[in-house]
Each structure stands twice: as C-alpha cells, then as structure tokens.
Scaffold this active site. Structure first.
Site, mmCIF file in Angstrom:
data_model
loop_
_atom_site.group_PDB
_atom_site.id
_atom_site.type_symbol
_atom_site.label_atom_id
_atom_site.label_comp_id
_atom_site.label_asym_id
_atom_site.label_seq_id
_atom_site.Cartn_x
_atom_site.Cartn_y
_atom_site.Cartn_z
ATOM 1 N N PRO A 105 -18.467 -15.837 9.547
ATOM 2 C CA PRO A 105 -19.806 -15.059 10.111
ATOM 3 C C PRO A 105 -18.486 -12.838 9.986
ATOM 4 C CG PRO A 105 -18.955 -16.192 11.940
ATOM 5 C CD PRO A 105 -18.611 -17.061 10.865
ATOM 6 N N HIS A 106 -19.629 -12.629 9.468
ATOM 7 C CA HIS A 106 -19.504 -11.117 9.580
ATOM 8 C C HIS A 106 -20.008 -10.416 9.889
ATOM 9 C CE1 HIS A 106 -18.972 -12.182 5.576
ATOM 10 N NE2 HIS A 106 -19.727 -10.588 5.495
ATOM 11 N N ALA A 107 -20.167 -9.344 10.276
ATOM 12 C CA ALA A 107 -21.185 -7.922 10.780
ATOM 13 C C ALA A 107 -20.888 -6.714 11.387
ATOM 14 C CB ALA A 107 -22.083 -8.224 11.519
#
Length: 154
Positions: free
Chosen positions: A65-67
C-alpha cells in the site's frame, strides 16, 4: 534509494492479526504516526483512497500500500508482518501477511516510483519473504530488509 533511507527500525512491527484490510490500514497509519509524525487519520484516508483505485496486494502474501501525504520531507516506509494473514483483494486472491507501506511527499514524483520499484523488487524474493515470515522480531525484520540492500539503487 535504499531500504536504510526508507525504513526506520521503529517503523517495523509484528501484528498478531488484523480483523480486516481497513483495520490493517489503521495499524499502518498508527505506526507511521509514531515513527514519522504523520497524522494517522490523514494517512488512513490517503491509503484507502489509493486502494479504491485498485488493490495493492501484489500476490504471494505481499501487499505494497502507498499514498502521498503533505508534510513529509522524503519517502518513508512502514513494515508490518501479520501472524495471521488478512484478506486484501490481492491479484492472486491470497491473503496478505507481509506488508510494506510507503508514504511519499505530495511532490515526490520519481522518488516515489524508485521506492516502489525497490520494495517491489525486494519483496518478490521468495527466500527473503520466507525469512521474514520465520523471524517475528521487529529488530530482525529490519535487519533482514536493510542488510545487504544498503547500496541497492532503484
């Protein structure tokens, strides 16, 4: 870009179980808040928004997951090993137990992509993932992720 620059020792945690993907995102955000000072509610929102574009479960029990978040000065990572895998809508439909989340500054262009490439390439190594799963100690996990990878450039 190296794992040493991405991942502080205090950003590595073993979690017994997450009841859901969303609960896992909260665990990731809370760890990022503790290690890097990001605001956990904003981090959860950003992670869930990114997930709505398509799941970041890449298969073989691994999720990335990344943001992007305002207020960061560099790309930062959080690593969680789950003792009990959680459903993550992965490409291979397998539950996830190895999670490396990345948070990038809003204007991090190519650095964000380099970090994602490094993490993706590293966690495709089945031998490394097996070692991570066999060593549920945060210090050992950090060492496995950073040793021998300090000079790898993405």
């Amino acid at each position: 870009m190296t794992f040493l620059k991405l991942l502080k020792p205090e950003a590595v945690k073993v979690v017994a179980a997450a009841s859901s993907k969303k609960r896992l995102m909260h665990d990731i955000a809370e760890l990022a808040e503790t290690a890097y000072g990001v605001r956990a509610p904003l981090a959860v929102e950003a992670l869930m928004e990114r997930e709505s574009l398509g799941p970041t479960g890449v298969g073989h029990g691994v999720a990335l997951p990344h943001a992007r978040l305002s207020g960061l000065d560099a790309v930062r990572g959080v690593f969680i090993l789950l003792e009990k895998p959680v459903e993550f809508e992965s490409v291979d439909r397998q539950p996830v137990d190895v999670v490396m989340a990345l948070f990038a500054p809003e204007d991090a262009g190519v650095e964000h992509l380099k970090a994602l490439a490094l993490v993706s390439r590293t966690l495709r190594d089945t031998t490394l993932c097996n070692k991570l799963r066999a060593n549920p100690d945060p210090a050992t996990l950090h060492a496995l992720l950073t040793e021998g990878r300090a000079s790898q450039a993405a």
